[in-house]
Write a protein that holds these residues in place. Structure first.
Motif, PDB file in Angstrom:
ATOM      1  N   PHE A  89      30.075  63.992 -74.449  1.00  0.00           N
ATOM      2  CA  PHE A  89      30.315  64.776 -75.652  1.00  0.00           C
ATOM      3  C   PHE A  89      31.724  64.586 -76.209  1.00  0.00           C
ATOM      4  N   ILE A  90      32.690  64.295 -75.358  1.00  0.00           N
ATOM      5  CA  ILE A  90      34.085  64.137 -75.792  1.00  0.00           C
ATOM      6  C   ILE A  90      34.638  62.801 -75.294  1.00  0.00           C
ATOM      7  N   ALA A  91      34.013  61.732 -75.688  1.00  0.00           N
ATOM      8  CA  ALA A  91      34.446  60.400 -75.252  1.00  0.00           C
ATOM      9  C   ALA A  91      35.865  60.108 -75.745  1.00  0.00           C
ATOM     10  N   ASN A  92      36.629  59.430 -74.917  1.00  0.00           N
ATOM     11  CA  ASN A  92      37.990  58.974 -75.219  1.00  0.00           C
ATOM     12  C   ASN A  92      38.991  60.107 -75.437  1.00  0.00           C
ATOM     13  N   HIS A  93      38.703  61.302 -74.954  1.00  0.00           N
ATOM     14  CA  HIS A  93      39.674  62.392 -75.018  1.00  0.00           C
ATOM     15  C   HIS A  93      40.506  62.389 -73.751  1.00  0.00           C
ATOM     16  N   LYS A  94      41.713  62.902 -73.872  1.00  0.00           N
ATOM     17  CA  LYS A  94      42.563  62.987 -72.697  1.00  0.00           C
ATOM     18  C   LYS A  94      43.358  64.278 -72.710  1.00  0.00           C
ATOM     19  N   CYS A  95      43.737  64.686 -71.543  1.00  0.00           N
ATOM     20  CA  CYS A  95      44.581  65.855 -71.370  1.00  0.00           C
ATOM     21  C   CYS A  95      46.029  65.384 -71.417  1.00  0.00           C
ATOM     22  N   VAL A  96      46.828  65.996 -72.272  1.00  0.00           N
ATOM     23  CA  VAL A  96      48.232  65.620 -72.414  1.00  0.00           C
ATOM     24  C   VAL A  96      49.090  66.838 -72.103  1.00  0.00           C
ATOM     25  N   ALA A  97      50.015  66.669 -71.171  1.00  0.00           N
ATOM     26  CA  ALA A  97      50.938  67.751 -70.813  1.00  0.00           C
ATOM     27  C   ALA A  97      52.359  67.200 -70.864  1.00  0.00           C
ATOM     28  N   THR A  98      53.269  67.991 -71.408  1.00  0.00           N
ATOM     29  CA  THR A  98      54.666  67.562 -71.491  1.00  0.00           C
ATOM     30  C   THR A  98      55.567  68.656 -70.929  1.00  0.00           C
ATOM     31  N   SER A  99      56.714  68.214 -70.458  1.00  0.00           N
ATOM     32  CA  SER A  99      57.723  69.143 -69.969  1.00  0.00           C
ATOM     33  C   SER A  99      59.087  68.604 -70.372  1.00  0.00           C
ATOM     34  N   ASN A 100      59.899  69.467 -70.948  1.00  0.00           N
ATOM     35  CA  ASN A 100      61.248  69.098 -71.372  1.00  0.00           C
ATOM     36  C   ASN A 100      62.245  69.988 -70.644  1.00  0.00           C
ATOM     37  N   ALA A 122      53.818  67.484 -64.782  1.00  0.00           N
ATOM     38  CA  ALA A 122      54.851  67.174 -65.778  1.00  0.00           C
ATOM     39  C   ALA A 122      56.108  67.990 -65.499  1.00  0.00           C
ATOM     40  N   TYR A 123      55.938  69.252 -65.148  1.00  0.00           N
ATOM     41  CA  TYR A 123      57.085  70.113 -64.856  1.00  0.00           C
ATOM     42  C   TYR A 123      57.833  69.638 -63.602  1.00  0.00           C
ATOM     43  N   TYR A 124      57.106  69.410 -62.530  1.00  0.00           N
ATOM     44  CA  TYR A 124      57.764  68.977 -61.296  1.00  0.00           C
ATOM     45  C   TYR A 124      58.345  67.577 -61.417  1.00  0.00           C
ATOM     46  N   GLY A 125      57.713  66.722 -62.206  1.00  0.00           N
ATOM     47  CA  GLY A 125      58.290  65.400 -62.466  1.00  0.00           C
ATOM     48  C   GLY A 125      59.607  65.508 -63.207  1.00  0.00           C
ATOM     49  N   ALA A 126      59.670  66.396 -64.197  1.00  0.00           N
ATOM     50  CA  ALA A 126      60.914  66.599 -64.942  1.00  0.00           C
ATOM     51  C   ALA A 126      61.985  67.193 -64.036  1.00  0.00           C
ATOM     52  N   ARG A 127      61.596  68.118 -63.169  1.00  0.00           N
ATOM     53  CA  ARG A 127      62.558  68.693 -62.229  1.00  0.00           C
ATOM     54  C   ARG A 127      63.097  67.647 -61.261  1.00  0.00           C
ATOM     55  N   ALA A 128      62.264  66.697 -60.866  1.00  0.00           N
ATOM     56  CA  ALA A 128      62.715  65.650 -59.952  1.00  0.00           C
ATOM     57  C   ALA A 128      63.699  64.706 -60.626  1.00  0.00           C
ATOM     58  N   ALA A 129      63.576  64.521 -61.942  1.00  0.00           N
ATOM     59  CA  ALA A 129      64.434  63.582 -62.664  1.00  0.00           C
ATOM     60  C   ALA A 129      65.690  64.225 -63.234  1.00  0.00           C
ATOM     61  N   MET A 130      65.791  65.533 -63.194  1.00  0.00           N
ATOM     62  CA  MET A 130      66.923  66.185 -63.852  1.00  0.00           C
ATOM     63  C   MET A 130      68.208  66.176 -63.034  1.00  0.00           C
ATOM     64  N   VAL A 131      68.126  65.955 -61.735  1.00  0.00           N
ATOM     65  CA  VAL A 131      69.323  65.999 -60.895  1.00  0.00           C
ATOM     66  C   VAL A 131      70.092  64.688 -60.987  1.00  0.00           C
ATOM     67  N   SER A 132      71.353  64.762 -60.673  1.00  0.00           N
ATOM     68  CA  SER A 132      72.209  63.580 -60.737  1.00  0.00           C
ATOM     69  C   SER A 132      71.738  62.528 -59.732  1.00  0.00           C
ATOM     70  N   ALA A 136      62.317  64.346 -70.698  1.00  0.00           N
ATOM     71  CA  ALA A 136      61.000  64.656 -71.247  1.00  0.00           C
ATOM     72  C   ALA A 136      59.954  63.852 -70.482  1.00  0.00           C
ATOM     73  N   VAL A 137      59.089  64.555 -69.772  1.00  0.00           N
ATOM     74  CA  VAL A 137      58.029  63.908 -69.000  1.00  0.00           C
ATOM     75  C   VAL A 137      56.698  64.206 -69.674  1.00  0.00           C
ATOM     76  N   LYS A 138      55.926  63.158 -69.908  1.00  0.00           N
ATOM     77  CA  LYS A 138      54.615  63.282 -70.553  1.00  0.00           C
ATOM     78  C   LYS A 138      53.562  62.741 -69.594  1.00  0.00           C
ATOM     79  N   VAL A 139      52.570  63.557 -69.314  1.00  0.00           N
ATOM     80  CA  VAL A 139      51.484  63.180 -68.410  1.00  0.00           C
ATOM     81  C   VAL A 139      50.191  63.157 -69.206  1.00  0.00           C
ATOM     82  N   GLU A 140      49.472  62.053 -69.103  1.00  0.00           N
ATOM     83  CA  GLU A 140      48.176  61.923 -69.775  1.00  0.00           C
ATOM     84  C   GLU A 140      47.116  61.618 -68.726  1.00  0.00           C
TER      85      GLU A 140
END
Length: 127
Positions: free
Chosen positions: A103-114, A35-45, A86-90
């Motif tokens: 034990f944790i059906a239908n759970h997901k890892c969510v990470a965001t970077s702004n 999420a962080y590197y994706g946001a960094r890739a999109a922040m430049v002109s 704002a990049v959101k990775v699930e």
């Protein structure tokens, strides 16, 4: 032999639990980094939302993660007027874990970077 039969069950349970939690921790950390590197890739002109998505998915592909969804600014297009990225990775756990989905059906890892965008409309020639 009897002692091994009694202790082996616990030993293997602990061993496979450690492997499972290590895998889930790897997915969580890589999702945060992507999420962080994706946001960094999109922040430049001149960068597009697809650049961020490709960068984020490329990092997650390196560890073999499946069930990955990447969104940039909630699906809105990026322009020169965009001030915030704002990049959101699930990542779905049930497609990446061995035993945890039991034990944790239908759970997901969510990470965001702004990040603040570094976009401008003019050309600076250095003079």
């Amino acid at each position: 032999m009897v002692e091994f039969a009694v202790v082996a069950n616990t030993l293997f349970l602990v061993l496979f639990t450690c492997i499972e939690f290590s895998r889930l921790n790897l997915i969580r950390n890589t999702a945060q980094n992507s999420a962080y590197y994706g946001a960094r890739a999109a922040m430049v002109s001149g960068a597009t939302a697809q650049d961020a998505i490709d960068t984020a998915k490329g990092l997650l592909d390196a560890i073999g993660a499946k069930g990955v969804t990447v969104t940039v600014n909630d699906g809105q297009a990026l322009s020169s007027a965009t001030e915030k990225i704002a990049v959101k990775v699930e990542v779905q756990y049930n497609k990446n874990a061995f035993f945890a989905p039991l034990f944790i059906a239908n759970h997901k890892c969510v990470a965001t970077s702004n990040v603040k965008a570094e976009r401008y409309d003019f050309f600076f020639d250095g003079t």
